[in-house]
Design a protein around this motif. Structure first.
Motif, mmCIF file in Angstrom:
data_model
loop_
_atom_site.group_PDB
_atom_site.id
_atom_site.type_symbol
_atom_site.label_atom_id
_atom_site.label_comp_id
_atom_site.label_asym_id
_atom_site.label_seq_id
_atom_site.Cartn_x
_atom_site.Cartn_y
_atom_site.Cartn_z
ATOM 1 N N VAL A 40 -11.062 23.258 14.774
ATOM 2 C CA VAL A 40 -11.149 24.554 14.089
ATOM 3 C C VAL A 40 -11.538 24.334 12.634
ATOM 4 N N PHE A 41 -12.459 25.153 12.142
ATOM 5 C CA PHE A 41 -12.782 25.180 10.717
ATOM 6 C C PHE A 41 -12.372 26.534 10.156
ATOM 7 N N VAL A 42 -11.788 26.520 8.979
ATOM 8 C CA VAL A 42 -11.470 27.750 8.252
ATOM 9 C C VAL A 42 -12.336 27.747 6.999
ATOM 10 N N SER A 43 -13.181 28.770 6.867
ATOM 11 C CA SER A 43 -14.095 28.884 5.733
ATOM 12 C C SER A 43 -13.687 30.067 4.871
ATOM 13 N N LEU A 44 -13.695 29.835 3.567
ATOM 14 C CA LEU A 44 -13.358 30.878 2.604
ATOM 15 C C LEU A 44 -14.577 31.162 1.741
ATOM 16 N N HIS A 45 -14.852 32.440 1.537
ATOM 17 C CA HIS A 45 -15.917 32.865 0.631
ATOM 18 C C HIS A 45 -15.336 33.877 -0.351
ATOM 19 N N ARG A 46 -15.886 33.874 -1.542
ATOM 20 C CA ARG A 46 -15.509 34.867 -2.548
ATOM 21 C C ARG A 46 -16.798 35.285 -3.235
ATOM 22 N N LYS A 47 -17.072 36.577 -3.248
ATOM 23 C CA LYS A 47 -18.320 37.108 -3.813
ATOM 24 C C LYS A 47 -19.525 36.405 -3.179
ATOM 25 N N ASN A 48 -19.483 36.248 -1.869
ATOM 26 C CA ASN A 48 -20.554 35.631 -1.069
ATOM 27 C C ASN A 48 -20.821 34.167 -1.398
ATOM 28 N N ALA A 49 -19.934 33.517 -2.132
ATOM 29 C CA ALA A 49 -20.088 32.092 -2.430
ATOM 30 C C ALA A 49 -18.974 31.319 -1.733
ATOM 31 N N LEU A 50 -19.312 30.124 -1.242
ATOM 32 C CA LEU A 50 -18.301 29.295 -0.592
ATOM 33 C C LEU A 50 -17.163 29.029 -1.569
ATOM 34 N N ARG A 51 -15.930 29.137 -1.082
ATOM 35 C CA ARG A 51 -14.734 28.913 -1.907
ATOM 36 C C ARG A 51 -13.830 27.826 -1.309
ATOM 37 N N GLY A 52 -14.128 27.434 -0.071
ATOM 38 C CA GLY A 52 -13.364 26.372 0.578
ATOM 39 C C GLY A 52 -13.724 26.328 2.044
ATOM 40 N N CYS A 53 -13.739 25.133 2.602
ATOM 41 C CA CYS A 53 -14.019 24.978 4.029
ATOM 42 C C CYS A 53 -13.482 23.626 4.465
ATOM 43 N N ILE A 54 -12.483 23.660 5.328
ATOM 44 C CA ILE A 54 -11.884 22.444 5.861
ATOM 45 C C ILE A 54 -11.663 22.672 7.351
ATOM 46 N N GLY A 55 -11.854 21.615 8.118
ATOM 47 C CA GLY A 55 -11.626 21.759 9.546
ATOM 48 C C GLY A 55 -11.525 20.432 10.246
ATOM 49 N N THR A 56 -11.402 20.540 11.553
ATOM 50 C CA THR A 56 -11.262 19.381 12.417
ATOM 51 C C THR A 56 -12.331 19.419 13.496
ATOM 52 N N PHE A 57 -12.964 18.271 13.756
ATOM 53 C CA PHE A 57 -14.011 18.161 14.785
ATOM 54 C C PHE A 57 -13.419 18.382 16.170
ATOM 55 N N ALA A 58 -12.201 17.870 16.350
ATOM 56 C CA ALA A 58 -11.517 17.907 17.641
ATOM 57 C C ALA A 58 -10.068 18.297 17.380
ATOM 58 N N PRO A 59 -9.340 18.722 18.421
ATOM 59 C CA PRO A 59 -7.957 19.163 18.187
ATOM 60 C C PRO A 59 -7.070 18.048 17.656
ATOM 61 N N THR A 60 -6.237 18.387 16.682
ATOM 62 C CA THR A 60 -5.285 17.427 16.115
ATOM 63 C C THR A 60 -3.852 17.943 16.250
ATOM 64 N N THR A 61 -3.707 19.171 16.749
ATOM 65 C CA THR A 61 -2.388 19.786 16.907
ATOM 66 C C THR A 61 -2.275 20.344 18.332
ATOM 67 N N VAL A 62 -1.166 21.013 18.618
ATOM 68 C CA VAL A 62 -0.896 21.469 19.988
ATOM 69 C C VAL A 62 -1.771 22.634 20.436
ATOM 70 N N ASN A 63 -2.278 23.444 19.484
ATOM 71 C CA ASN A 63 -3.098 24.595 19.875
ATOM 72 C C ASN A 63 -3.907 25.113 18.693
ATOM 73 N N VAL A 64 -4.808 26.048 18.990
ATOM 74 C CA VAL A 64 -5.686 26.613 17.966
ATOM 75 C C VAL A 64 -4.874 27.299 16.864
ATOM 76 N N ALA A 65 -3.802 27.983 17.205
ATOM 77 C CA ALA A 65 -2.986 28.642 16.178
ATOM 78 C C ALA A 65 -2.486 27.614 15.160
ATOM 79 N N SER A 66 -1.991 26.482 15.627
ATOM 80 C CA SER A 66 -1.507 25.431 14.713
ATOM 81 C C SER A 66 -2.654 24.811 13.912
ATOM 82 N N GLU A 67 -3.821 24.645 14.538
ATOM 83 C CA GLU A 67 -4.995 24.132 13.822
ATOM 84 C C GLU A 67 -5.381 25.090 12.697
ATOM 85 N N ILE A 68 -5.354 26.400 12.994
ATOM 86 C CA ILE A 68 -5.709 27.396 11.975
ATOM 87 C C ILE A 68 -4.737 27.303 10.802
#
Length: 170
Positions: A40-68
């Motif tokens: 899962v990747f979580v991307s943040l934008h502010r005023k249409n500009a990237l503000r943060g983006c971090i994620g995982t290529f493959a699962p690292t936790t028990v489910n998508v909710a925990s990955e988020i």
């Protein structure tokens, strides 16, 4: 327009962490997408500009909710390109959540489509990933070049190529 539950979870996570320093737990009632295991990747934008983006290529936790939850905190506080999100910025954040399929090995860039597939390049222990459908990225060659830069891989180094399908939620 209401946010998708995956995005609402990311927003609640970020707001709780930034305002109170607290990490929330996954919801007791989860929609089917939250129960899956996936990168899962979580991307943040502010005023249409990237503000943060971090994620995982493959699962690292028990489910998508925990990955988020994990990646929402990281995207708002640990992206090395940006200072941590401040409480004053929270209301202006645009958040998207990308749920990735398992990486699929491909033999050439002809199997990529930057509008449909994310790209992963690997060389030894180094790798880089680029999500699909990003403004200004119009060719597989651009995708690969950006992935190499992100992974610290030389322009002329041979790499293993993978593509991923992404479900993007706003």
């Amino acid at each position: 327009m209401s946010e998708h539950p995956l995005v609402a979870l990311a927003r609640k996570t970020i707001e709780s962490y930034i305002r109170e320093g607290e990490t929330i737990s996954p919801p007791a009632e989860m929609i089917p997408e939250m129960k899956e295991r996936a990168g899962v990747f979580v991307s943040l934008h502010r005023k249409n500009a990237l503000r943060g983006c971090i994620g995982t290529f493959a699962p690292t936790t028990v489910n998508v909710a925990s990955e988020i939850i994990r990646n929402a905190i990281a995207s708002s506080t640990e992206d090395p390109r940006f200072p941590p999100v401040s409480p004053a910025e929270l209301d202006a954040l645009e958040i998207s959540v990308d749920v990735l399929s398992a990486p699929e090995p491909i033999s050439s860039q002809s199997e990529l489509d930057p509008k449909c597939y994310g790209c992963i390049v690997r060389s030894g222990s180094r790798s880089g990933l680029l999500l699909p459908d990003l403004e200004g990225v119009d060719s597989p060659a651009q995708q690969i070049a950006i992935c190499k830069r992100k992974g610290g891989i030389g322009e002329d180094e041979k790499v293993d190529l993978y593509r991923v399908k992404v479900r993007r939620y706003h």
